[in-house]
Write an enzyme that holds these catalytic residues in place. Structure first.
Site, mmCIF file in Angstrom:
data_model
loop_
_atom_site.group_PDB
_atom_site.id
_atom_site.type_symbol
_atom_site.label_atom_id
_atom_site.label_comp_id
_atom_site.label_asym_id
_atom_site.label_seq_id
_atom_site.Cartn_x
_atom_site.Cartn_y
_atom_site.Cartn_z
ATOM 1 N N HIS A 209 -16.408 7.938 -11.476
ATOM 2 C CA HIS A 209 -16.747 6.409 -11.333
ATOM 3 C C HIS A 209 -16.138 5.852 -12.675
ATOM 4 O O HIS A 209 -16.208 4.669 -12.848
ATOM 5 C CB HIS A 209 -18.115 6.044 -11.294
HETATM 6 C C1 UD1 Z 1 -22.485 1.559 -14.937
HETATM 7 C C2 UD1 Z 1 -22.443 1.620 -16.442
HETATM 8 C C3 UD1 Z 1 -22.123 3.152 -16.431
HETATM 9 C C4 UD1 Z 1 -22.956 4.093 -15.654
HETATM 10 C C5 UD1 Z 1 -22.642 3.717 -14.348
HETATM 11 C C6 UD1 Z 1 -23.371 4.593 -13.435
HETATM 12 C C7 UD1 Z 1 -21.823 0.014 -17.914
HETATM 13 C C8 UD1 Z 1 -21.011 -0.462 -19.051
HETATM 14 N N1 UD1 Z 1 -21.532 0.970 -17.130
HETATM 15 O O1 UD1 Z 1 -20.926 1.584 -14.491
HETATM 16 O O2 UD1 Z 1 -22.383 3.544 -18.154
HETATM 17 O O3 UD1 Z 1 -22.345 5.356 -15.787
HETATM 18 O O4 UD1 Z 1 -23.140 2.483 -14.163
HETATM 19 O O5 UD1 Z 1 -23.157 4.154 -11.874
HETATM 20 O O6 UD1 Z 1 -23.048 -0.781 -17.789
HETATM 21 N N2 UD1 Z 1 -21.522 -2.037 -7.308
HETATM 22 C C9 UD1 Z 1 -22.085 -2.182 -6.249
HETATM 23 N N3 UD1 Z 1 -23.168 -2.182 -6.104
HETATM 24 C C10 UD1 Z 1 -24.201 -1.810 -7.271
HETATM 25 C C11 UD1 Z 1 -23.535 -1.641 -8.325
HETATM 26 C C12 UD1 Z 1 -22.257 -1.924 -8.418
HETATM 27 O O7 UD1 Z 1 -21.377 -2.427 -5.309
HETATM 28 O O8 UD1 Z 1 -25.545 -1.830 -6.848
HETATM 29 C C13 UD1 Z 1 -20.043 -2.278 -7.566
HETATM 30 C C14 UD1 Z 1 -19.418 -3.520 -7.974
HETATM 31 O O9 UD1 Z 1 -18.260 -3.797 -7.256
HETATM 32 C C15 UD1 Z 1 -19.272 -3.507 -9.391
HETATM 33 C C16 UD1 Z 1 -18.700 -2.058 -9.426
HETATM 34 O O10 UD1 Z 1 -19.493 -1.393 -8.586
HETATM 35 O O11 UD1 Z 1 -18.199 -4.247 -9.880
HETATM 36 C C17 UD1 Z 1 -19.058 -1.555 -11.037
HETATM 37 O O12 UD1 Z 1 -20.519 -1.641 -11.117
HETATM 38 P P1 UD1 Z 1 -20.915 -1.885 -12.790
HETATM 39 O O13 UD1 Z 1 -22.277 -2.124 -13.090
HETATM 40 O O14 UD1 Z 1 -19.939 -3.079 -13.323
HETATM 41 O O15 UD1 Z 1 -20.271 -0.648 -13.445
HETATM 42 P P2 UD1 Z 1 -20.574 0.793 -13.002
HETATM 43 O O16 UD1 Z 1 -19.130 1.349 -13.015
HETATM 44 O O17 UD1 Z 1 -21.483 1.205 -12.133
#
Ligand code: UD1
Length: 370
Positions: A209
């Site tokens: 991821h």
């Molecule tokens: C975040 C953390 C990362 C951790 C990861 C675990 C930061 C900078 N990054 O990254 O350190 O390893 O979480 O998963 O804080 N989304 C969903 N549903 C959710 C959450 C996210 O669909 O419940 C999607 C959204 O499109 C979002 C993307 O996933 O834009 C990324 O989510 P985000 O929280 O921005 O970062 P992670 O890549 O999950």
């Protein structure tokens, strides 16, 4: 002496298993009041609710519902939503865990309002400032009052950055507390191996991821190549983070046609069960490097660096970079050609009692203050 008021903050998936043992240690200790805050950085039921349910955490006292966005948007939204919550409860100390955007955002709000901040999993450094988490770690550590470290290398990093020794407390690894508390339950109760028809040590688990592996076309292409090359050697189970699923787009069809088992994100117990019996785990996660070391399962970390070097020097982890050729060479040489994995030793303080040491330290600090 009034009872110590602790505000415990969680935001994203890897936070929940770090917060849970601290919440339990506080309950066990008694005499401390705890306010649980969920920022809502992760919000899908399978990225959040399932962890609360499986880890036995209560509903958070406050859910901030910040959701996704750019780093600036997400961090700013957490800060704006957290400030009135801090004002409402007036805790003595805010405890933040890990290195996600919520960690830094809440630490920053608290410290500027004169509330003490404790950072759990302090001092980890990858040395790679292109990782958003590295910026979150450096900044959170610089402003926190109490730095609870999971390994001795973390102490050395903090001292090297000029942080006074009296602010650093080596306590061990809270994620290990959760793993040890749930391993037997996962083995007894999860039916994921039967559901997927997987045999003991007969399959690989892959998780991906990190932006560096999934955000560009070139990186995605490399990762698809890796997944297919592993699948030629042993069945691959691939639980897909929402970010990765959306980046992969139509490529998921190609993977499925080749027999890769594509899954939605898994809950804690199913994922732990899968790791326990895997032949190998390939990942770009931080926490999985530690969990595989605890389980004695070989791990290939598909990154150029790690903030968890103790898993390389003492554990079962191999840092293999992102080149498909290099990754597959290591899979053959370090894993598939060996009956048993090399000897590993568990790092100091990875014993299931880290959260208790954190709570004891907080109590001791507060009894000196009053
Ligand atoms: C975040 C953390 C990362 C951790 C990861 C675990 C930061 C900078 N990054 O990254 O350190 O390893 O979480 O998963 O804080 N989304 C969903 N549903 C959710 C959450 C996210 O669909 O419940 C999607 C959204 O499109 C979002 C993307 O996933 O834009 C990324 O989510 P985000 O929280 O921005 O970062 P992670 O890549 O999950």
């Amino acid at each position: 002496m009034a009872s110590l008021r602790v505000m415990l903050v969680a935001g994203a998936r890897p936070n929940f298993m770090k917060v849970a043992p601290i919440w339990y240690a506080i309950q066990k200790r008694g005499g401390i009041s705890v306010i649980l805050v969920h920022t809502g950085q992760h919000y899908d039921p399978n990225m959040s609710d399932v962890f609360f349910a499986e880890l036995g955490l209560p509903q958070p006292d406050e859910f901030l519902g910040v959701g996704s966005g750019t780093h600036a948007e997400q961090t700013a939204r957490v800060m704006l939503a957290f400030e009135p919550v801090l004002e409402k409860y007036k805790p003595d100390v805010v405890v933040v865990v890990g290195d996600v955007n919520s960690t830094l955002a809440c630490a920053l709000v608290a410290v500027k309002r004169g509330v003490k901040v404790a950072h759990v999993e302090a001092g980890l450094r990858s040395g790679d400032r292109t990782m958003p988490e590295e910026i979150n770690r450096i900044a959170t550590d610089a402003i926190s009052d109490y730095l609870f470290t999971p390994s001795r290398d973390a102490d050395a990093n903090l001292l090297g950055e000029g942080i006074p020794a009296e602010r650093i407390f080596f306590v061990g690894n809270v994620m290990v507390d959760t793993l040890l508390a749930h391993r037997e339950k996962a083995i007894q109760h999860s039916s994921i191996l039967q559901q997927l028809d997987l045999g003991e040590r007969q399959y690989a688990v892959i998780t991906l991821h990190r932006p560096s592996n999934v955000d560009s076309e070139e990186a995605l292409h490399r990762m698809v190549e890796v997944i297919l090359a592993v699948q030629k050697r042993l069945p691959v189970v691939l639980p897909l983070h929402p970010r990765t699923r959306s980046r992969l787009g139509d490529r998921v069809k190609v993977l499925a046609e080749e027999g890769v088992i594509l899954l939605e994100p898994l809950g804690y117990l199913d994922f732990l069960r899968l790791m326990c019996s895997a032949r190998v785990v390939l990942t770009d996660s931080g926490g999985i490097q530690e969990e595989t070391t605890m389980l004695g399962v070989p791990c290939l970390t598909m990154r150029e660096n790690t903030e968890r070097p103790v898993t390389l020097t003492q554990g079962t982890n191999h840092l293999v970079g992102a080149s498909p050729e290099h990754i597959i060479t290591s899979l053959e040489k370090d894993v598939l050609s060996k009956e048993e994995h090399r000897q590993y030793t568990l790092p100091e303080g990875w014993d299931g009692h880290a959260a208790e040491r954190i709570v004891d330290t907080l109590i001791a600090l507060w009894s000196c203050k009053y």
